[in-house]
Design a protein around this motif. Structure first.
Motif, PDB file in Angstrom:
ATOM      1  N   GLN A 144      -1.610   4.195  -4.394  1.00  0.00           N
ATOM      2  CA  GLN A 144      -1.233   3.064  -3.580  1.00  0.00           C
ATOM      3  C   GLN A 144      -0.771   1.906  -4.468  1.00  0.00           C
ATOM      4  N   GLY A 145       0.383   1.342  -4.151  1.00  0.00           N
ATOM      5  CA  GLY A 145       0.891   0.193  -4.882  1.00  0.00           C
ATOM      6  C   GLY A 145       1.553   0.523  -6.206  1.00  0.00           C
ATOM      7  N   SER A 146       1.577   1.810  -6.592  1.00  0.00           N
ATOM      8  CA  SER A 146       2.166   2.189  -7.874  1.00  0.00           C
ATOM      9  C   SER A 146       3.661   2.464  -7.733  1.00  0.00           C
TER      10      SER A 146
ATOM     11  N   VAL B 172       0.035   8.673  -1.385  1.00  0.00           N
ATOM     12  CA  VAL B 172      -0.886   7.672  -0.836  1.00  0.00           C
ATOM     13  C   VAL B 172      -1.745   8.254   0.291  1.00  0.00           C
ATOM     14  N   ASN B 173      -1.800   9.567   0.370  1.00  0.00           N
ATOM     15  CA  ASN B 173      -2.605  10.216   1.410  1.00  0.00           C
ATOM     16  C   ASN B 173      -4.043   9.703   1.345  1.00  0.00           C
ATOM     17  N   PRO B 174      -4.625   9.309   2.485  1.00  0.00           N
ATOM     18  CA  PRO B 174      -5.998   8.760   2.472  1.00  0.00           C
ATOM     19  C   PRO B 174      -7.058   9.729   1.985  1.00  0.00           C
ATOM     20  N   LEU B 175      -6.724  11.024   1.901  1.00  0.00           N
ATOM     21  CA  LEU B 175      -7.686  11.984   1.350  1.00  0.00           C
ATOM     22  C   LEU B 175      -7.846  11.811  -0.157  1.00  0.00           C
TER      23      LEU B 175
ATOM     24  N   THR C  40       0.835  -1.203   0.000  1.00  0.00           N
ATOM     25  CA  THR C  40       0.000   0.000   0.000  1.00  0.00           C
ATOM     26  C   THR C  40       0.866   1.247   0.000  1.00  0.00           C
ATOM     27  N   PHE C  41       1.942   1.215   0.802  1.00  0.00           N
ATOM     28  CA  PHE C  41       2.830   2.366   0.919  1.00  0.00           C
ATOM     29  C   PHE C  41       4.091   2.198   0.065  1.00  0.00           C
ATOM     30  N   LEU C  42       4.004   1.365  -0.971  1.00  0.00           N
ATOM     31  CA  LEU C  42       5.145   1.157  -1.848  1.00  0.00           C
ATOM     32  C   LEU C  42       5.672   2.469  -2.438  1.00  0.00           C
ATOM     33  N   PRO C  43       4.812   3.420  -2.846  1.00  0.00           N
ATOM     34  CA  PRO C  43       5.353   4.686  -3.349  1.00  0.00           C
ATOM     35  C   PRO C  43       6.237   5.410  -2.332  1.00  0.00           C
ATOM     36  N   VAL C  44       5.938   5.258  -1.036  1.00  0.00           N
ATOM     37  CA  VAL C  44       6.775   5.879  -0.004  1.00  0.00           C
ATOM     38  C   VAL C  44       8.168   5.260  -0.026  1.00  0.00           C
TER      39      VAL C  44
END
Length: 464
Positions: free
Chosen positions: A219-221, A186-189, A157-161
């Protein structure tokens, strides 16, 4: 300076053929790294006989001497200073200078993912096991399922981070800025792209100049985070060269995050989304091709699309098939390619002589057999190049078989070994499952075994 440090440095210099044989020198936390004009001049036994040296090996074009923390810094300072600053200390640029563009891009991508591989391996194993349990209909306590979901989805989910952090390090920027930019993506907003694809939520829409511009989370990108990290690193470097030191602490990070963050959310992300939609339309066209050509093409390219991180767009394709027919032929066309990537990494691990690397490569293959190929792709196959191509060939052959057999799964999101449960609806479906995966394994395994030697590739003799 300690006398022993000078003796170690002098011993290493003498054993590698002298200062004139050094193209560039660098170091990590434990190893002295050198690129040399003539690798044949290295006396490996003499290096290992030096007191304080814990090991040595060639890794592609690099010669690495293991010294340990602390000592490596002191020895590096001595070696780098032996020629009064005349030694090239930009070893990364030296390595890239002699590479072709495709190999350079592959190497950069590999360097970005290598620090991330261990957590992807661990998370991939969690995901594979949980998917396998769920596929067999085992009921889990809701609280246990919540904890299990956190274990198996957090890293992806946080792969971009993770990618933005590692990318900023690779491109010479500040890693903490990469972390912040990745979190923005990936901000939940921002609406989750998978939910947008499924139609449960709507994208954030802007209308500049009368055009419709959709913004979602990533997310996941992989691709948006890579591009954002590159832009951020270049922006930060440019600012540091012109902003006065007294203002650098405020102006540089503020401007870097503002520019890269806005571009990432409002430009780079939507452009990548447009590319993804084009990929989806092309996939529907390809699947309809006669004589199994659709399976051949999709099976041979789907894992390459995984490299870009845009493969989640196929959720819409799979959802549409399941909603309208109850069956998912796309799964049958790409699942063998997953096993092919796993097999290529496993065979590479079996053939490599270095015990540490053997364990790493084989460990990276395990999540792929459970359906998570990123560790195998980025940690092994794409790093060397040839195993990745051989696995794509295996995937193409498996995909063609799937198309010719008119095979189909009854589920989505689960493939490879755990995916067998989605083929239990008929005897023929089970036979199709084993044929498809068997072809992927055999083709990829044989090509990698007979036409690739990881030991020579590590020395740069085949892959250089």
């Amino acid at each position: 300076m300690k006398t022993d440090d000078k003796a170690i440095a002098d011993g290493i210099i003498a054993a590698i053929g002298g200062m004139d044989n050094i193209r560039a020198v660098g170091h990590c936390s434990t190893r002295l790294r050198l690129t040399l004009h003539d690798k044949a001049k290295v006396d490996e036994k003499a290096i290992e006989d030096i007191e304080g040296v814990k090991g040595q090996f060639f890794a592609g074009e690099q010669y690495q001497v293991i010294l340990g923390t602390g000592l490596v810094n002191r020895v590096y300072d001595i070696v780098a200073g032996e020629n009064q600053g005349g030694v090239n200390t930009d070893i990364k640029a030296d390595l890239y200078a002699g590479m072709s563009l495709p190999k350079k891009l592959s190497r950069i991508l590999g360097d970005i993912f290598i620090p991330v591989i261990p957590v992807l391996v661990a998370t991939g194993l969690f995901s594979g096991f949980i998917n396998c349990i769920n596929s067999f209909g085992v009921q889990m306590d809701p609280n246990v399922l919540t904890i299990a979901t956190i274990l198996m989805k957090t890293a992806f989910t946080f792969l971009p981070v993770l990618i933005a952090w590692s990318g900023m390090k690779q491109f010479g920027g500040s890693p903490v800025i990469g972390i912040v930019l990745g979190l923005m993506l990936v901000n939940p907003l921002l609406p989750n792209p998978n939910d947008v694809v499924k139609g449960t939520v709507e994208a954030i829409t802007f209308h500049p100049f009368g055009l419709e511009w959709n913004v979602v989370g990533y997310q996941g990108s992989v691709l948006p985070a890579l591009v954002v990290a590159l832009i951020a690193a270049k922006t930060e470097k440019a600012l540091k060269s012109v902003v006065p030191d007294v203002m650098d602490l405020i102006v540089t990070p503020f401007t870097t995050i503002l520019v890269a963050g806005l571009l990432g959310m409002l430009v780079i992300g939507p452009v990548c989304q447009t590319v993804e939609h084009a990929v989806l339309a092309a996939a529907k066209f390809v699947i309809a091709l006669p004589f199994g050509l659709g399976g051949l093409i999709l099976g041979g390219t789907q894992q390459a699309i995984v490299v870009t991180g845009m493969h989640h767009i196929f959720l819409a394709l799979e959802t549409d098939y399941l909603a309208t027919t109850g069956f998912n032929p796309f799964n049958a066309m790409i699942s063998g390619g997953i096993m092919a990537q796993a097999t290529a990494a496993l065979v590479t691990g079996l053939k490599v002589k270095n015990p540490k690397k053997r364990g790493f490569y084989m460990a990276a293959s395990l999540p792929a057999f459970l359906g998570i190929t990123e560790p195998a792709i980025f940690g092994v196959n794409l790093k060397f190049g040839r195993p990745f191509l051989f696995a794509l060939c295996g995937g193409a052959c498996a995909g063609w078989c799937g198309a010719m057999l008119h095979a189909a799964s009854t589920g989505m999101g689960v493939a490879a070994i755990p995916g067998i449960v989605t083929y239990l609806y008929s005897q023929q479906a089970i036979i199709n499952y084993f044929i498809i995966h068997g072809v992927g394994i055999v083709v990829s395994g044989l090509l990698t075994w007979f036409f690739f030697d990881p030991n020579k590739a590590e020395q740069g003799e085949l892959e250089g």
